[in-house]
Structure formats: structure tokens, C-alpha cells
Scaffold this active site. Structure first.
Site, short mmCIF file in Angstrom:
data_model
loop_
_atom_site.label_atom_id
_atom_site.label_comp_id
_atom_site.label_asym_id
_atom_site.label_seq_id
_atom_site.Cartn_x
_atom_site.Cartn_y
_atom_site.Cartn_z
CG HIS A 188 4.97 -3.61 -13.72
ND1 HIS A 188 5.81 -3.00 -14.64
CD2 HIS A 188 3.99 -2.72 -13.48
CE1 HIS A 188 5.34 -1.79 -14.90
NE2 HIS A 188 4.24 -1.59 -14.22
NE ARG B 54 0.73 -3.35 -15.49
CZ ARG B 54 0.40 -2.78 -14.33
NH1 ARG B 54 0.07 -3.52 -13.31
NH2 ARG B 54 0.39 -1.47 -14.19
CG HIS C 185 3.01 -5.33 -9.96
ND1 HIS C 185 3.69 -4.52 -9.08
CD2 HIS C 185 1.98 -4.58 -10.46
CE1 HIS C 185 3.10 -3.33 -9.04
NE2 HIS C 185 2.05 -3.35 -9.85
CB SER D 108 -0.92 0.00 1.23
OG SER D 108 -1.77 -1.12 1.21
CD GLN E 238 5.51 3.63 -8.93
OE1 GLN E 238 5.19 3.58 -10.11
NE2 GLN E 238 6.74 3.36 -8.52
C1 LIG Z 1 5.19 -0.87 -6.36
C2 LIG Z 1 3.70 -1.07 -6.33
C3 LIG Z 1 2.87 -0.15 -6.92
C4 LIG Z 1 1.46 -0.33 -6.89
N1 LIG Z 1 0.66 0.65 -7.41
C5 LIG Z 1 -0.70 0.50 -7.29
C6 LIG Z 1 -1.59 1.53 -7.71
O1 LIG Z 1 -1.16 2.58 -8.17
N2 LIG Z 1 -2.93 1.33 -7.60
C7 LIG Z 1 -3.45 0.16 -7.08
O2 LIG Z 1 -4.68 0.02 -7.00
N3 LIG Z 1 -2.62 -0.83 -6.66
C8 LIG Z 1 -1.27 -0.68 -6.74
N4 LIG Z 1 -0.46 -1.67 -6.28
C9 LIG Z 1 -1.07 -2.84 -5.61
C10 LIG Z 1 -1.57 -2.41 -4.23
O3 LIG Z 1 -0.63 -1.53 -3.65
C11 LIG Z 1 -1.79 -3.60 -3.30
O4 LIG Z 1 -2.57 -4.56 -3.93
C12 LIG Z 1 -2.50 -3.17 -2.02
O5 LIG Z 1 -1.81 -2.09 -1.44
C13 LIG Z 1 -2.59 -4.32 -1.04
O6 LIG Z 1 -3.03 -3.82 0.20
P1 LIG Z 1 -3.14 -4.82 1.43
O7 LIG Z 1 -3.58 -4.01 2.59
O8 LIG Z 1 -3.92 -6.00 1.03
O9 LIG Z 1 -1.63 -5.34 1.65
P2 LIG Z 1 -0.30 -4.55 2.01
O10 LIG Z 1 -0.43 -3.11 1.78
O11 LIG Z 1 0.83 -5.24 1.33
O12 LIG Z 1 -0.17 -4.76 3.60
C14 LIG Z 1 0.11 -6.04 4.13
C15 LIG Z 1 0.53 -5.89 5.57
O13 LIG Z 1 0.56 -7.16 6.20
C16 LIG Z 1 1.73 -7.27 7.00
N5 LIG Z 1 1.99 -8.69 7.17
C17 LIG Z 1 2.24 -9.63 6.23
N6 LIG Z 1 2.33 -10.85 6.80
C18 LIG Z 1 2.14 -10.66 8.12
C19 LIG Z 1 2.13 -11.55 9.23
N7 LIG Z 1 2.31 -12.86 9.10
N8 LIG Z 1 1.93 -11.03 10.47
C20 LIG Z 1 1.75 -9.69 10.65
N9 LIG Z 1 1.75 -8.82 9.62
C21 LIG Z 1 1.93 -9.31 8.38
C22 LIG Z 1 2.76 -6.48 6.24
O14 LIG Z 1 3.85 -6.08 7.05
C23 LIG Z 1 1.90 -5.29 5.78
O15 LIG Z 1 1.79 -4.35 6.82
C24 LIG Z 1 0.93 -1.49 -6.30
C25 LIG Z 1 1.78 -2.44 -5.72
C26 LIG Z 1 3.15 -2.23 -5.71
C27 LIG Z 1 4.03 -3.27 -5.07
#
Ligand SMILES: Cc1cc2nc3c(=O)[nH]c(=O)nc-3n(C[C@H](O)[C@H](O)[C@H](O)COP(=O)(O)OP(=O)(O)OC[C@H]3O[C@@H](n4cnc5c(N)ncnc54)[C@H](O)[C@@H]3O)c2cc1C
Length: 509
Positions: A231, A276, A335, A45, A49
Site C-alpha cells: 500500500h 496503487r 499490505h 479481517s 476498511q
Molecule cells: C488495514 C487493512 C485493510 C484492509 N481493507 C480491506 C478491504 O476493505 N476489503 C478487502 O477485501 N480486503 C481488505 N483487506 C485485506 C483483507 O482484510 C484480508 O485479506 C482478509 O481479511 C484475510 O482474511 P483471512 O481470514 O484470510 O485472514 P485474517 O483475517 O488475517 O485472519 C487470520 C487469523 O489466523 C490467526 N492465525 C495466524 N496464524 C495462526 C496460527 N499459527 N495458529 C492459530 N491462529 C493463527 C490469526 O490470529 C487470525 O485470527 C485489508 C487488510 C488490511 C490489513
């Protein structure tokens, strides 16, 4: 092992957008949020970008957003889930604004809507230009810390779910105090993606699918695990994760060349601006043929690269490359995971008392391929839906776990990365997938530091092996066509292990 009573608090594992949204939406109900890394430091998250997709423009409507999403999903989206999530997008943006997210606005104070590949309308809201994730997470992190009902425990890694009669009774975690058991009857997995399971990925190294391991070892069903978006243009460097060179650079006119200067995408429909997955496959093939691949922006007329792409210029310089005078070395990188823990629209898994949201979950929104910027949206919308579902659920019984006396071994995916990257990358074939399943099985069964990453890798490989077609982001060289009927796949850990055990004698023979 200490057992900590949580007085009815729900345990949320993960502090990215999905986990924080769920925690804030549950307030004032008590929540304990476990996160490996300090909040706001290590998550996909924070790295995001481009921004968040929502049908907000005067020429837009959620049905157009839905049509674009279904097209990208290549026949495999769950249309009713996609419809519900996309319809909720404008309200999710409003909520983020209310929570203090400073989305970029034009001179009239209206939200600036960006256009991204495969979107038929301008509908990407962004913040801080190309730093959307950081700007979204900053106010949410602050709010979570200030909310009295949310207890954030940083440096705590969830390692096992305790389950009795298919019902959650606790969460075992490694914390700075050593291993502890949180007694709870309600847990949410919001652990993000799996890019960290691959040798080349854009997700933080800690995002290797640990939430899938937690859910799968507790008996939960997984869905569509084979669908991983690569990606095409990550900066080829020694860092981990690899930095993204955004599609916009190609949009501005940069071309893909190899070490001889040959523009190998000529002849592919759409060339560098093809979808992509098409570009990723072309780059992957060219690299497999022994070439290095570069993104060349040197001759783009009127492009002031450092001014237009300050962040990319910064990390190119850090890698010793000047994008104004040199082509940028790139490679495809894992990605985004379209598959994950199978959930319904309320985020309920097949285990009682266990919810999942964000990238760790599979709602069916993305089908076989994700439409850009739909993932932050899914995390924001589904984090709230999970909270609503938890509020409406009475636990069947009090979490009263038996402390698990086994020593916890810290998980480490490094031994698994090379193995899975070989077979479950951009192009796959059955023989490699089968050989990889056989190679992963001993790791998965060993109960060592590679065991959980190997379990996750094994499930992905078995799902990829079973899908005997090419669709969306899943490309099989031995089954290059789409099957007549699109079907979602589901898999449980015991099935994956049984399938791998069947393969092993064949491989040995
Ligand atoms: C470089 C990049 C650019 C991107 N750009 C975009 C964009 O522009 N628009 C878009 O829609 N999506 C984008 N994405 C995808 C998007 O960012 C993610 O799909 C989204 O942020 C996922 O959110 P989440 O809360 O599910 O996971 P995350 O944000 O990855 O959070 C996961 C959390 O879980 C924690 N965690 C993991 N395992 C454990 C565990 N066993 N115990 C405790 N904590 C744990 C981690 O430390 C982290 O805090 C991008 C991804 C990347 C990598």
C-alpha cells in the site's frame, strides 16, 4: 506431549473471515477452531476498511467484475477460478446479511455501493462507513461462539502439521496448557497474510505467514509467492502495524509531496491517482533517493478532513499530527499477499486432508495484483467452498499421530523482518534477492525462533528471484519488462532450500 482425540472434528487454524466462514458453513459437523489471538481482536479481517466487492448494482454484472479483476491481475489470474468466485459474490453478501452483518444502506433501504480504484462500477458494500471489517466480524464471531458444533480455542498457535504418506494425521499447537497434538485427518489453514514479516506492514504483527510455514513443512506446494501488494500510503510512525491512509484521501484531492514541498508525482500518468503499485513505486524511489514523503490535504478546497475522515484523523492525532494543518508522513507498507498455499477451487492443497482458504491460500483469483476489496470476498466465498469440499470427503484413515516429542520453540519474525524488507520490497533486483536468500538460509536451518519466518521469507525471495520479469506488483529493476508469456509459479520448500544452497557458495565467493 498430550495427544487430544478430536472424534472426527476438523481443525481450522485461524479465526478471520475465512476461518469463521468455513467453521459456520461446516455446522453441525464438529470443528475445533484454533486462533492465536482472541476472536475478533487480531486479524486483517477486523482491520479491513473499504468493504467487499460484489456485482450487485443494476448497471453491473459479474462479467464486468471479472474483466476488472483480470485487468488488475496483469495476465496471471486463473480465469476459471476468478469466474467461479466472482459469480458467487452476490450469494456471499446475502449469506453475510443473513448472519447479521449490518451493511450500510441508503434512505430506500438498498445497499450503498461504493466505488474503488480500478473498478468500472460501484460495487463495494461496506458497513459502519470505513469500519467494514469490524462490523462484518462482530456478528460472525458471536455466531461462532454460539454454535454448539464449533469449539473455539483462543491463545492456541498451530506450529506443525503431522503428516504420514502425504496425509494429515494431526496438528501440533502451543496452547495455554502447553504443547498439544490434535489428532485429526482434516485441517484447514486460514491464517491470513504476511504483512507481519516485513518491517513496515499493515497486517497484525502475528500475520507473518505461519500458515505457509505449516503447509510448506508438511510438503504442500506454494504458488505465486513473489506477488505482494504494497500500500503506497501507510502512516509513517513507530507503531506496528502501520495505519492505512486510505486512497480516498487522494481521491478527495490530497497530493504527495516531499520535505521540500516538491510534488514529485507530477509527470507520472494519473499522478496521485495512478494505480496503487505505480504510486507505491514512485514513493519508494523518492524515499530511496533520500527524501521523506508526505500526503498533503491542507489545501484541498472544501474538505472538512476531521468530518470526512474521522478514523484517520484520530490515528493521525495519536501520532502527533494534525492533518488539517500539517502534511501526513507516509511510506509504502506490505499490505496483501496474492500468492500463498496452492489450492484448487475447493481449497484442496497438494497434501491429502489439508485445505487452505482466505489470504493464506492462492486460488489464482488475484493473479499478479489484487483488485481492491476482492480479498474479503475471496475469504467469504472460499471459506464456504472449503466447507462443502470437506463435507463431501471421506477421510482415508483415522488420524493417529505419533506425538512429536521435540520441544516447540515459539516463532518470532523480528530477526527476519529487516533482512527480507531490504530485498523483497516494492523494487527488487537479482543481486539483492540472492544475497538475502544466502542471509536467510542459516536462520531457516537453525530450528530457532526465527526459523519458520525465515523459511517463509526464503520461499518468497526464491520465487522473486526466479521471476525474471516485472509484472503486476512484482517489479525487478534488472528485468523491468513483462515476459511474453504469463506463467504462474509453484514452489516447494525443498526446492527453495536447494536453490538457496546453490546461491550460498556464489555469494561467499
Ligand atoms: C488495514 C487493512 C485493510 C484492509 N481493507 C480491506 C478491504 O476493505 N476489503 C478487502 O477485501 N480486503 C481488505 N483487506 C485485506 C483483507 O482484510 C484480508 O485479506 C482478509 O481479511 C484475510 O482474511 P483471512 O481470514 O484470510 O485472514 P485474517 O483475517 O488475517 O485472519 C487470520 C487469523 O489466523 C490467526 N492465525 C495466524 N496464524 C495462526 C496460527 N499459527 N495458529 C492459530 N491462529 C493463527 C490469526 O490470529 C487470525 O485470527 C485489508 C487488510 C488490511 C490489513
Amino acid at each position: 506431549m498430550d495427544v487430544i482425540g478430536t472424534s472426527g472434528a476438523c481443525i481450522i487454524v485461524g479465526g478471520g473471515l475465512a476461518g469463521l466462514t468455513a467453521a459456520l458453513a461446516l455446522a453441525p459437523r464438529p470443528v475445533i477452531l484454533l486462533t492465536k489471538a482472541p476472536l475478533g481482536i487480531e486479524s486483517s479481517s477486523v482491520l479491513a476498511q473499504g468493504g467487499i466487492a460484489a456485482s450487485l448494482g443494476p448497471d453491473d454484472d459479474f462479467s464486468l467484475h471479472l474483466a476488472d479483476t483480470l485487468k488488475a491481475g496483469d495476465g496471471l489470474c486463473d480465469e476459471s477460478a476468478a469466474r467461479a468466485i466472482l459469480k458467487a459474490a452476490p450469494a456471499a453478501i446475502d449469506e453475510l446479511i443473513r448472519r447479521g452483518v449490518p451493511f450500510d444502506r441508503n434512505g430506500e433501504g438498498k445497499l450503498t455501493l461504493g466505488l474503488e480504484a480500478a473498478h468500472s462500477r460501484r460495487r463495494i458494500v461496506h458497513a459502519g462507513g470505513d469500519s467494514s471489517g469490524r462490523e462484518i466480524m462482530r456478528p460472525l464471531t458471536r455466531r461462532a461462539r454460539e454454535t454448539p458444533s464449533i469449539t473455539v480455542i483462543e491463545g492456541a498457535t498451530a506450529r506443525r502439521l503431522l503428516v504420514e504418506d502425504n496425509t494429515v494425521t494431526g496438528v501440533v499447537a502451543e496452547s495455554t496448557r502447553g504443547p498439544v497434538v490434535f489428532a485429526t485427518e482434516r485441517a484447514v489453514i486460514a491464517t491470513g497474510g504476511i504483512g507481519g514479516l516485513f518491517q513496515y506492514g499493515t497486517n497484525p504483527a502475528g500475520s507473518w505467514g505461519e500458515g505457509m510455514a505449516l503447509a510448506a513443512t508438511a510438503g504442500a506446494a506454494m504458488a505465486d509467492l513473489e506477488f505482494i501488494q504494497f500500500h503506497p500510503t501507510a502512516l509513517d510512525s513507530v507503531s506496528f502495524p502501520l495505519k492505512l491512509i486510505s486512497e480516498t484521501v487522494r481521491g478527495e484531492g490530497a497530493i504527495l509531496i516531499d520535505e521540500t514541498g516538491h510534488r514529485f508525482m507530477v509527470g507520472v500518468p494519473g499522478a496521485e491517482l495512478a494505480p496503487r503499485d505505480v504510486v507505491a513505486r514512485a514513493v519508494w524511489r523518492h524515499m530511496a533517493a533520500g527524501h521523506r514523503v508526505f500526503l498533503d490535504a491542507r489545501d484541498v478546497p472544501d474538505l472538512d478532513f476531521p468530518r470526512r475522515f474521522p478514523a484517520i484523523t484520530g490515528f493521525c492525532h495519536a501520532a502527533g499530527i494534525d492533518p488539517v494543518t500539517q502534511p501526513i508522513p507516509i511510506r509504502p507498507a506490505a499490505h496483501y499477499h496474492m500468492g500463498g498455499i496452492a489450492v484448487d477451487l475447493a481449497g484442496r492443497t497438494s497434501v491429502e486432508g489439508l485445505w487452505a482458504c482466505g489470504e493464506a491460500a492462492c486460488t489464482g483469483l488475484h493473479g499478479a495484483n489484487r483488485l481492491a476489496s476482492n480479498s474479503l470476498l475471496e475469504a467469504a466465498v472460499c471459506g464456504r467452498l472449503v466447507a462443502e469440499s470437506i463435507k463431501g470427503t471421506m477421510p482415508r484413515r483415522r488420524g493417529n499421530p505419533r506425538a512429536d516429542a521435540r520441544a516447540l520453540v515459539s516463532a518470532n519474525p523480528s530477526a527476519v523482518r529487516k533482512i527480507i524488507s531490504r530485498a523483497a520490497g516494492v523494487l527488487r533486483d537479482g543481486d539483492d534477492l540472492a544475497a538475502t536468500a544466502a542471509e536467510l538460509l542459516p536462520f531457516a536451518l537453525a530450528e530457532g525462533e526465527a526459523s519458520d519466518p525465515a523459511l517463509v521469507g526464503l520461499m518468497i525471495v526464491i520465487a522473486a528471484l526466479r521471476r525474471r520479469e516485472s509484472r503486476g506488483a512484482h517489479a525487478r529493476t534488472d528485468f523491468p519488462c513483462r515476459a511474453a508469456h504469463a506463467r504462474s509459479s509453484t514452489l516447494r520448500l525443498n526446492e527453495a532450500l536447494a536453490a538457496a544452497r546453490e546461491i550460498v557458495p556464489e555469494t561467499v565467493a
